[in-house]
Design an enzyme around this catalytic site. Sequence first.
Site, short mmCIF file in Angstrom:
data_model
loop_
_atom_site.label_atom_id
_atom_site.label_comp_id
_atom_site.label_asym_id
_atom_site.label_seq_id
_atom_site.Cartn_x
_atom_site.Cartn_y
_atom_site.Cartn_z
N SER A 138 0.85 -1.18 0.00
CA SER A 138 0.00 0.00 0.00
C SER A 138 0.89 1.23 0.00
O SER A 138 2.04 1.19 0.46
CB SER A 138 -0.89 0.00 1.25
OG SER A 138 -1.49 1.25 1.45
N TYR A 151 -2.48 -0.10 10.12
CA TYR A 151 -2.39 -0.60 8.75
C TYR A 151 -1.10 -0.13 8.10
O TYR A 151 -0.37 -0.92 7.47
CB TYR A 151 -3.60 -0.11 7.95
CG TYR A 151 -3.64 -0.58 6.52
CD1 TYR A 151 -3.97 -1.89 6.21
CD2 TYR A 151 -3.36 0.30 5.47
CE1 TYR A 151 -4.02 -2.32 4.90
CE2 TYR A 151 -3.40 -0.12 4.15
CZ TYR A 151 -3.73 -1.43 3.88
OH TYR A 151 -3.77 -1.86 2.56
#
Length: 263
Positions: A138, A151
């Site tokens: 990501s 995250y």
Amino acid sequence: MRALVTGASQGIGRAVALGLARAGFTVAVVARGARLLDDLVDEITGEGGRAVATAFDVTDYAAVAAGVHALELELGGLDLLVQAAGRIEDREVPPWEADPAQVKAVLDTNVLGAFHVARAVLPGMVARGSGRVVDLSSGSASKDSGRYAAYGASKAALFRLGGAIAAAGAEHGLSAFELSPGVVRTAMSTSMSQHADRTEWTDPEAVVEMVLAIASGRLDAWSGRFLRVGVDTPEALLAVQDRLDPAARRLVVAPYGPEDPLG
């Protein structure tokens, strides 16, 4: 070619599993829920491909080791691992307001789970002298943000794990890649408030295209590095890979200037 895809029952993992099967791979698909995996296997075999499924939770190493062993026995080994299993916090809050239970769940899945699968799969690749790992990363791995801290931390840790695989595995024919898929319309991305008004989404077929390019070996010069679908294309990466700076697209601490002793 034989591939294992985690998180394959839905979202990006499912799209990658289908794309690999359509490209001629035998695909082992893994997730927690057996029913959705069975549906995926039926779809792949209905199109003339070959797929096998095993349901396990990546946070349970004993289950991972047993499941991977069974898949390797059935398929005769694995050439490609795509780590698509992942989760994110339910709330978009600063770190000091995060729910510790959710933080632990995110880290357990995205970091420890990825390590469990790599630990089970990589010895077979080392023994055969070749293999490639694709971690679904990501943009959160490469830059700081005040949102979804667990995250982001998990994807940065996954980046470092992938880098370790690339560094230690090079002499054994292993490569590892951190592939950010852009923003694909999935249950996870649509649950994030930062995407509430988004109208443009990354085509999952572009993710499949990049995974296939990695699997072919054409992008091995990018092992240990960060790639982003929607910004990068296989052709663009191929055009510059013979002149890569050693630090390019790696997780590094930049020096403050030429006099920096860390430089």
